[in-house]
Design a protein around this motif. Sequence first.
Motif, PDB file in Angstrom:
ATOM      1  N   GLU A   1     -14.378  -0.513   5.275  1.00 31.92           N
ATOM      2  CA  GLU A   1     -14.291   0.092   6.611  1.00 31.92           C
ATOM      3  C   GLU A   1     -13.996  -0.956   7.674  1.00 31.92           C
ATOM      4  O   GLU A   1     -14.575  -2.043   7.675  1.00 31.92           O
ATOM      5  CB  GLU A   1     -15.579   0.834   6.953  1.00 31.92           C
ATOM      6  N   HIS A   2     -13.085  -0.598   8.562  1.00 30.43           N
ATOM      7  CA  HIS A   2     -12.687  -1.474   9.655  1.00 30.43           C
ATOM      8  C   HIS A   2     -12.102  -0.613  10.766  1.00 30.43           C
ATOM      9  O   HIS A   2     -11.986   0.597  10.623  1.00 30.43           O
ATOM     10  CB  HIS A   2     -11.661  -2.521   9.172  1.00 30.43           C
ATOM     11  N   THR A   3     -11.747  -1.249  11.864  1.00 27.29           N
ATOM     12  CA  THR A   3     -11.074  -0.561  12.960  1.00 27.29           C
ATOM     13  C   THR A   3      -9.845  -1.365  13.345  1.00 27.29           C
ATOM     14  O   THR A   3      -9.697  -2.520  12.941  1.00 27.29           O
ATOM     15  CB  THR A   3     -11.981  -0.410  14.201  1.00 27.29           C
ATOM     16  N   ALA A   4      -8.970  -0.744  14.101  1.00 23.36           N
ATOM     17  CA  ALA A   4      -7.790  -1.417  14.639  1.00 23.36           C
ATOM     18  C   ALA A   4      -7.716  -1.069  16.125  1.00 23.36           C
ATOM     19  O   ALA A   4      -8.064   0.041  16.517  1.00 23.36           O
ATOM     20  CB  ALA A   4      -6.529  -0.951  13.915  1.00 23.36           C
ATOM     21  N   PRO A   5      -7.250  -1.991  16.939  1.00 23.76           N
ATOM     22  CA  PRO A   5      -7.218  -1.720  18.376  1.00 23.76           C
ATOM     23  C   PRO A   5      -6.098  -0.782  18.808  1.00 23.76           C
ATOM     24  O   PRO A   5      -6.115  -0.265  19.916  1.00 23.76           O
ATOM     25  CB  PRO A   5      -7.007  -3.110  18.991  1.00 23.76           C
ATOM     26  N   ARG A   6      -5.125  -0.534  17.921  1.00 24.28           N
ATOM     27  CA  ARG A   6      -3.973   0.293  18.282  1.00 24.28           C
ATOM     28  C   ARG A   6      -4.012   1.620  17.531  1.00 24.28           C
ATOM     29  O   ARG A   6      -4.585   1.730  16.450  1.00 24.28           O
ATOM     30  CB  ARG A   6      -2.686  -0.445  17.917  1.00 24.28           C
ATOM     31  N   ASN A   7      -3.365   2.647  18.098  1.00 25.61           N
ATOM     32  CA  ASN A   7      -3.167   3.903  17.383  1.00 25.61           C
ATOM     33  C   ASN A   7      -2.329   3.619  16.139  1.00 25.61           C
ATOM     34  O   ASN A   7      -1.481   2.718  16.148  1.00 25.61           O
ATOM     35  CB  ASN A   7      -2.437   4.916  18.257  1.00 25.61           C
ATOM     36  N   ALA A   8      -2.540   4.413  15.100  1.00 27.88           N
ATOM     37  CA  ALA A   8      -1.788   4.208  13.861  1.00 27.88           C
ATOM     38  C   ALA A   8      -1.535   5.539  13.175  1.00 27.88           C
ATOM     39  O   ALA A   8      -2.278   6.503  13.369  1.00 27.88           O
ATOM     40  CB  ALA A   8      -2.555   3.285  12.921  1.00 27.88           C
ATOM     41  N   THR A   9      -0.468   5.576  12.388  1.00 27.48           N
ATOM     42  CA  THR A   9      -0.214   6.718  11.516  1.00 27.48           C
ATOM     43  C   THR A   9      -0.029   6.216  10.098  1.00 27.48           C
ATOM     44  O   THR A   9       0.411   5.085   9.871  1.00 27.48           O
ATOM     45  CB  THR A   9       1.041   7.526  11.928  1.00 27.48           C
ATOM     46  N   VAL A  10      -0.376   7.078   9.152  1.00 23.45           N
ATOM     47  CA  VAL A  10      -0.175   6.826   7.729  1.00 23.45           C
ATOM     48  C   VAL A  10       0.729   7.937   7.225  1.00 23.45           C
ATOM     49  O   VAL A  10       0.457   9.122   7.452  1.00 23.45           O
ATOM     50  CB  VAL A  10      -1.517   6.855   6.955  1.00 23.45           C
ATOM     51  N   ASN A  11       1.813   7.568   6.547  1.00 20.96           N
ATOM     52  CA  ASN A  11       2.729   8.529   5.946  1.00 20.96           C
ATOM     53  C   ASN A  11       2.835   8.156   4.474  1.00 20.96           C
ATOM     54  O   ASN A  11       3.439   7.144   4.126  1.00 20.96           O
ATOM     55  CB  ASN A  11       4.094   8.467   6.635  1.00 20.96           C
ATOM     56  N   VAL A  12       2.226   8.961   3.601  1.00 23.19           N
ATOM     57  CA  VAL A  12       2.142   8.636   2.176  1.00 23.19           C
ATOM     58  C   VAL A  12       3.472   8.904   1.488  1.00 23.19           C
ATOM     59  O   VAL A  12       4.054   9.988   1.616  1.00 23.19           O
ATOM     60  CB  VAL A  12       1.013   9.427   1.485  1.00 23.19           C
ATOM     61  N   ILE A  13       3.936   7.908   0.736  1.00 23.55           N
ATOM     62  CA  ILE A  13       5.205   8.003   0.013  1.00 23.55           C
ATOM     63  C   ILE A  13       4.967   8.405  -1.442  1.00 23.55           C
ATOM     64  O   ILE A  13       5.618   9.303  -1.956  1.00 23.55           O
ATOM     65  CB  ILE A  13       5.964   6.667   0.082  1.00 23.55           C
ATOM     66  N   GLU A  14       4.043   7.697  -2.108  1.00 18.00           N
ATOM     67  CA  GLU A  14       3.725   8.054  -3.493  1.00 18.00           C
ATOM     68  C   GLU A  14       2.321   7.586  -3.842  1.00 18.00           C
ATOM     69  O   GLU A  14       1.743   6.751  -3.147  1.00 18.00           O
ATOM     70  CB  GLU A  14       4.758   7.482  -4.475  1.00 18.00           C
ATOM     71  N   GLY A  15       1.776   8.175  -4.895  1.00 13.25           N
ATOM     72  CA  GLY A  15       0.446   7.806  -5.357  1.00 13.25           C
ATOM     73  C   GLY A  15      -0.629   8.717  -4.812  1.00 13.25           C
ATOM     74  O   GLY A  15      -0.354   9.768  -4.241  1.00 13.25           O
ATOM     75  N   ARG A  16      -1.876   8.275  -5.011  1.00 11.21           N
ATOM     76  CA  ARG A  16      -3.016   9.086  -4.597  1.00 11.21           C
ATOM     77  C   ARG A  16      -4.174   8.175  -4.220  1.00 11.21           C
ATOM     78  O   ARG A  16      -4.416   7.151  -4.859  1.00 11.21           O
ATOM     79  CB  ARG A  16      -3.435  10.017  -5.730  1.00 11.21           C
ATOM     80  N   GLY A  17      -4.883   8.584  -3.159  1.00 13.87           N
ATOM     81  CA  GLY A  17      -6.049   7.837  -2.723  1.00 13.87           C
ATOM     82  C   GLY A  17      -6.899   8.667  -1.799  1.00 13.87           C
ATOM     83  O   GLY A  17      -6.621   9.849  -1.565  1.00 13.87           O
ATOM     84  N   ILE A  18      -7.942   8.041  -1.286  1.00 16.77           N
ATOM     85  CA  ILE A  18      -8.840   8.707  -0.346  1.00 16.77           C
ATOM     86  C   ILE A  18      -8.982   7.817   0.878  1.00 16.77           C
ATOM     87  O   ILE A  18      -9.347   6.643   0.764  1.00 16.77           O
ATOM     88  CB  ILE A  18     -10.224   8.977  -0.966  1.00 16.77           C
ATOM     89  N   LEU A  19      -8.685   8.380   2.036  1.00 16.12           N
ATOM     90  CA  LEU A  19      -8.887   7.716   3.315  1.00 16.12           C
ATOM     91  C   LEU A  19     -10.138   8.314   3.930  1.00 16.12           C
ATOM     92  O   LEU A  19     -10.247   9.539   4.046  1.00 16.12           O
ATOM     93  CB  LEU A  19      -7.690   7.959   4.243  1.00 16.12           C
ATOM     94  N   THR A  20     -11.088   7.472   4.284  1.00 17.50           N
ATOM     95  CA  THR A  20     -12.263   7.932   5.005  1.00 17.50           C
ATOM     96  C   THR A  20     -12.038   7.555   6.459  1.00 17.50           C
ATOM     97  O   THR A  20     -11.981   6.370   6.803  1.00 17.50           O
ATOM     98  CB  THR A  20     -13.549   7.297   4.459  1.00 17.50           C
ATOM     99  N   LEU A  21     -11.850   8.559   7.301  1.00 16.05           N
ATOM    100  CA  LEU A  21     -11.538   8.376   8.715  1.00 16.05           C
ATOM    101  C   LEU A  21     -12.637   9.007   9.544  1.00 16.05           C
ATOM    102  O   LEU A  21     -12.861  10.222   9.458  1.00 16.05           O
ATOM    103  CB  LEU A  21     -10.179   9.006   9.039  1.00 16.05           C
TER     104      LEU A  21
END
Length: 114
Positions: free
Chosen positions: A52-72
Amino acid sequence: MTAIAPNNASFTTQLKTLIEYPTAGVLSKVVLQDKACQYTLFCLAADTDISEHTAPRNATVNVIEGRGILTLEGKEIILEPGVFVFMPGSAPHALKAEENLAFLLTFSENPKAS
C-alpha cells in the motif's frame, strides 16, 4: 525508466508489443511523458505484490492483459483486460498480480495542487 516516445511529436504504438514480463517483480516503461501527464506501461510477474502506498497525482489504470487485485481505499477491484480505474491523488492503494499482469498507468495533474 526511459521514455519510448519522442518529445513533442505525434506518436502511436501497439502496447502489446512493448509488454515484457520479468521473472519476478515489476518492469515499467515510460511510454510517453509531457508536462501534464506520464503514461507508463507496467508489467508484473505473477504473484507480485506492491504494498500500500499513495501518489500525489491523479492516476488511471487501463488493464491490457492478465489478472490481479487492486485494493483502492480499502475496496478490492478485480483487474482483468479492459478494466479502467481512476485513482484520485493521495488515495491509498495496493496491488497483487495473480498472474502476469500488464497495464497502462497514466499520471495526470492533480487539480487540488493547482
